[in-house]
Design a protein around this motif. Structure first.
Motif, PDB file in Angstrom:
ATOM      1  N   LYS A 181      -5.607   7.362  -2.150  1.00 25.33           N
ATOM      2  CA  LYS A 181      -5.392   5.923  -2.332  1.00 25.33           C
ATOM      3  C   LYS A 181      -6.593   5.205  -1.731  1.00 25.33           C
ATOM      4  O   LYS A 181      -6.949   5.439  -0.576  1.00 25.33           O
ATOM      5  N   THR A 182      -7.225   4.334  -2.509  1.00 21.70           N
ATOM      6  CA  THR A 182      -8.439   3.662  -2.064  1.00 21.70           C
ATOM      7  C   THR A 182      -8.128   2.276  -1.490  1.00 21.70           C
ATOM      8  O   THR A 182      -7.088   1.679  -1.787  1.00 21.70           O
ATOM      9  N   GLU A 187      -9.305  -5.070   2.818  1.00 19.42           N
ATOM     10  CA  GLU A 187      -8.018  -4.465   3.183  1.00 19.42           C
ATOM     11  C   GLU A 187      -8.120  -3.681   4.483  1.00 19.42           C
ATOM     12  O   GLU A 187      -7.227  -3.749   5.330  1.00 19.42           O
ATOM     13  N   VAL A 188      -9.219  -2.940   4.653  1.00 19.13           N
ATOM     14  CA  VAL A 188      -9.398  -2.154   5.877  1.00 19.13           C
ATOM     15  C   VAL A 188      -9.483  -3.049   7.105  1.00 19.13           C
ATOM     16  O   VAL A 188      -8.973  -2.714   8.178  1.00 19.13           O
ATOM     17  N   ASN A 196       0.020  -0.429   6.838  1.00 19.14           N
ATOM     18  CA  ASN A 196       0.071  -0.139   5.413  1.00 19.14           C
ATOM     19  C   ASN A 196      -0.262   1.325   5.127  1.00 19.14           C
ATOM     20  O   ASN A 196       0.342   1.954   4.246  1.00 19.14           O
ATOM     21  N   VAL A 197      -1.231   1.860   5.843  1.00 18.37           N
ATOM     22  CA  VAL A 197      -1.561   3.284   5.699  1.00 18.37           C
ATOM     23  C   VAL A 197      -0.368   4.137   6.113  1.00 18.37           C
ATOM     24  O   VAL A 197      -0.002   5.103   5.430  1.00 18.37           O
ATOM     25  N   GLN A 202       4.173   7.663   4.801  1.00 19.34           N
ATOM     26  CA  GLN A 202       5.611   7.901   4.880  1.00 19.34           C
ATOM     27  C   GLN A 202       6.205   8.152   3.488  1.00 19.34           C
ATOM     28  O   GLN A 202       7.143   8.941   3.330  1.00 19.34           O
ATOM     29  N   ALA A 203       5.637   7.510   2.479  1.00 17.67           N
ATOM     30  CA  ALA A 203       6.143   7.649   1.113  1.00 17.67           C
ATOM     31  C   ALA A 203       5.919   9.034   0.529  1.00 17.67           C
ATOM     32  O   ALA A 203       6.568   9.410  -0.450  1.00 17.67           O
TER      33      ALA A 203
END
Length: 225
Positions: A181-182, A187-188, A196-197, A202-203
């Protein structure tokens, strides 16, 4: 949660890319050490977040120095930061990776990057016997919305002792079973990046639960650990 990474991280990596030589790096060693300390702190924060929902026992932040002995590229330094998070073996399999690079080239990855030959054969035999569970997991809408399609290098044809007409040959041919996932630089640098990471990692848990069961049992479902 405070900002995950400071803009100075990307700024330094950009300048390092333009000046990838030992003399320049040594002149900026003090700056690098300050940035590296902040990066380590952020990776440790993610490590603690992972521990809230998974059994991870090791964080490895890779060194900035490149091994140039067998490479045509003799640049002495990496122009990114990378760190991996290991799940507790032998019961749990798979791992997590965070790659930090400027110019919108940051990404996270998870899955099985270089499975040993025994694990790879076990996976392939499982898919040969029944690939329905694997397909159900990776095609589940919520999972797919986070991670997209299964990735990884693959053979051009069937592996030895496998039927090229097998309905699961698309899975059997693979040598890696990974998801990526980029992220953009914006965002970083956002305050909720690490959270979010962590949510994305977790997903992937249904996939890891399934693969861990496969790799710790034989084809009859009997434990091998």
């Amino acid at each position: 949660m405070t900002s995950s990474f400071s803009p100075e991280v990307f700024d330094f990596l950009k300048r390092l890319k333009q000046n990838n030589e030992r003399e320049w790096f040594n002149e900026h060693k003090k700056e690098f050490k300050t940035i590296e300390k902040d990066v380590k702190s952020a990776y440790n924060t993610l490590f603690e977040l992972l521990k809230t929902h998974d059994d991870v026992d090791h964080l490895k932040l890779f060194r900035i120095y490149r091994d140039v002995r067998f490479s045509k590229n003799k640049a002495p330094y990496k122009t990114h930061f990378g760190g991996s998070f290991r799940r507790t073996k032998p019961e749990l399999r798979g791992g997590y990776y965070l790659h930090l690079a400027p110019n919108n080239e940051s990404f996270i990855a998870t899955g099985f990057w270089e499975p040993n030959k025994e694990d790879l054969l076990r996976m392939r035999r499982e898919f040969e016997m029944d690939a329905s569970m694997m397909r159900n997991i990776i095609s589940e809408p919520k999972f797919k919305s986070v991670w997209g399609e299964l990735q990884g290098d693959e053979l051009k044809s069937a592996p030895r002792d496998f039927n090229k007409e097998d309905p699961a040959i698309d899975l059997i041919r693979k040598k890696q079973y990974i998801f990526t996932k980029t992220f953009t630089d914006k965002e970083v640098l956002s305050k909720d990046f690490l959270e979010n990471v962590n949510i994305a990692f977790q997903a992937v848990r249904p996939y890891f639960d399934y693969m861990s069961e496969v790799l710790t049992t034989n084809l009859n479902g009997e434990s091998i650990i």
